[in-house]
Design an enzyme around this catalytic site. Structure first.
Site, mmCIF file in Angstrom:
data_model
loop_
_atom_site.group_PDB
_atom_site.id
_atom_site.type_symbol
_atom_site.label_atom_id
_atom_site.label_comp_id
_atom_site.label_asym_id
_atom_site.label_seq_id
_atom_site.Cartn_x
_atom_site.Cartn_y
_atom_site.Cartn_z
ATOM 1 N N GLU A 143 15.684 18.921 -55.811
ATOM 2 C CA GLU A 143 14.841 18.749 -54.633
ATOM 3 C C GLU A 143 15.540 19.225 -53.365
ATOM 4 O O GLU A 143 14.921 19.803 -52.474
ATOM 5 C CB GLU A 143 14.446 17.273 -54.484
ATOM 6 C CG GLU A 143 13.425 16.807 -55.488
ATOM 7 C CD GLU A 143 12.094 17.521 -55.321
ATOM 8 O OE1 GLU A 143 11.226 17.036 -54.589
ATOM 9 O OE2 GLU A 143 11.919 18.606 -55.919
ATOM 10 N N THR A 196 5.932 21.783 -47.045
ATOM 11 C CA THR A 196 6.609 20.492 -46.982
ATOM 12 C C THR A 196 7.507 20.387 -45.757
ATOM 13 O O THR A 196 7.532 19.357 -45.074
ATOM 14 C CB THR A 196 7.445 20.282 -48.260
ATOM 15 O OG1 THR A 196 6.571 20.298 -49.389
ATOM 16 C CG2 THR A 196 8.166 18.943 -48.218
#
Length: 321
Positions: A143, A196
């Site tokens: 991530e 994001t």
């Protein structure tokens, strides 16, 4: 990492793994709650080869957006990281095929599903020397590579299955929560672009104490509701007063979709991850289906293309297929 001896006589020649999409935040639990769904998700096919190293053979379903460079792709980069941690990077070679079954930038944990599938695949190929808990830090690093922030609210449920709570990061402390049997998600992904990184930049660094207290109460109420399978408590707890008011600005027709979902009997409605996907949480598949269908019909009337997914909570996480 403790010494993990790999019996190369038992290493598989190939494996195929599916890892699920996830709904991060679970509306009121920014960066600490998330759950896995049955579909969509991503697949990784992994093959043992003679030449040491990690390479990507192909990527499908990404419209050419993901890198084939093994050092830049999160799947291969995390596999390399794991092999190095085991000290066997010079002793084994693998090639990877990544098959994307979910949109990139959807708010459904696209990078997480791919990373988890890759790490679960290499672990299985090697004979499962690591537990899921030991795989978790490698997933978090994926991530960090994907979006610059090593959060676990997508990778934890994708890897562990079910509903997970991230109690803390130093050290990483992941807790599995109970899953009420009738809890369903009606997910709609509007085809609009909400990166994001951009969504995170909108979040305020400081919040009012009264709003923080409201949010703490909602998170505590949600967790209590999960333990008791109290759907009314779950519904009235799943409200976000901190993140949703800002992020909703980026999602066309958000409040109109919310009203439609609640009219159909959804327990709650909110943003999945950083968006633009939205989720109607419902008691029972029928209500989730009706809410998602009505939202999709509304988006179509607004000339916004969308995808719909209806699923129970996936309690298993990744699986060999």
């Amino acid at each position: 990492m403790e010494d993990k001896r790999i019996d190369f006589q038992n290493v598989k020649n190939e494996v195929r793994v599916f890892a699920p999409a996830t709904v991060a935040n679970m509306i009121c639990g920014f960066d600490i709650l998330g759950f896995a769904v049955d579909f969509p998700g991503d697949e990784v096919k992994m093959y043992r080869v003679e030449e040491p190293g990690v390479r990507i053979r192909s990527i499908e379903g990404d419209e050419g957006r993901l890198p084939l460079d093994a050092d830049r792709n999160t799947v291969s980069a995390c596999v390399k990281m794991l092999l190095e941690a085991l000290g066997i990077q010079e002793q084994i070679g693998v090639e990877i095929e990544l098959i994307k079954h979910m949109p990139i930038g959807s708010g459904l944990g696209s990078s997480s599903a791919s990373t988890v599938a890759g790490l679960f695949a290499i672990n299985n190929l090697l004979g499962d020397p690591l537990t899921k808990e030991e795989l978790m830090p490698f997933c978090v690093e994926g991530e960090r590579l994907a979006c610059g922030h090593g959060h676990a609210d997508n990778v934890a449920p994708a890897l562990m299955g079910g509903i997970t709570l991230i109690r803390g990061y130093n050290p990483l402390d992941v807790i599995k929560l109970p899953v009420p049997t009738e809890l369903y998600a009606g997910i709609v992904f509007p085809k609009v672009d909400v990166p994001t990184r951009d969504a995170r930049q909108l979040i305020k660094e400081k919040v009012l104490l009264k709003d923080a207290v409201t949010q703490w109460g909602n998170i505590a109420g949600l967790i209590a509701g999960l333990y008791d399978s109290d759907y009314d408590l779950i519904g009235r707890s799943m409200h976000d007063v901190l993140i949703e008011p800002t992020r909703a600005i980026l999602i066309p027709e958000f409040y109109e979709m919310k009203q439609l979902a609640l009219e159909e009997g959804a327990l709650s409605f909110g943003i999945s991850g950083s968006g633009p996907s939205v989720v109607a949480i419902a008691r029972g598949k029928d209500i989730a289906e009706k809410a998602a269908t009505r939202i999709q019909q509304h988006l179509t009337a607004c000339d916004i293309e969308s995808f719909k997914y209806v699923s129970a909570v996936n309690v298993d996480g990744p699986k060999v297929i």
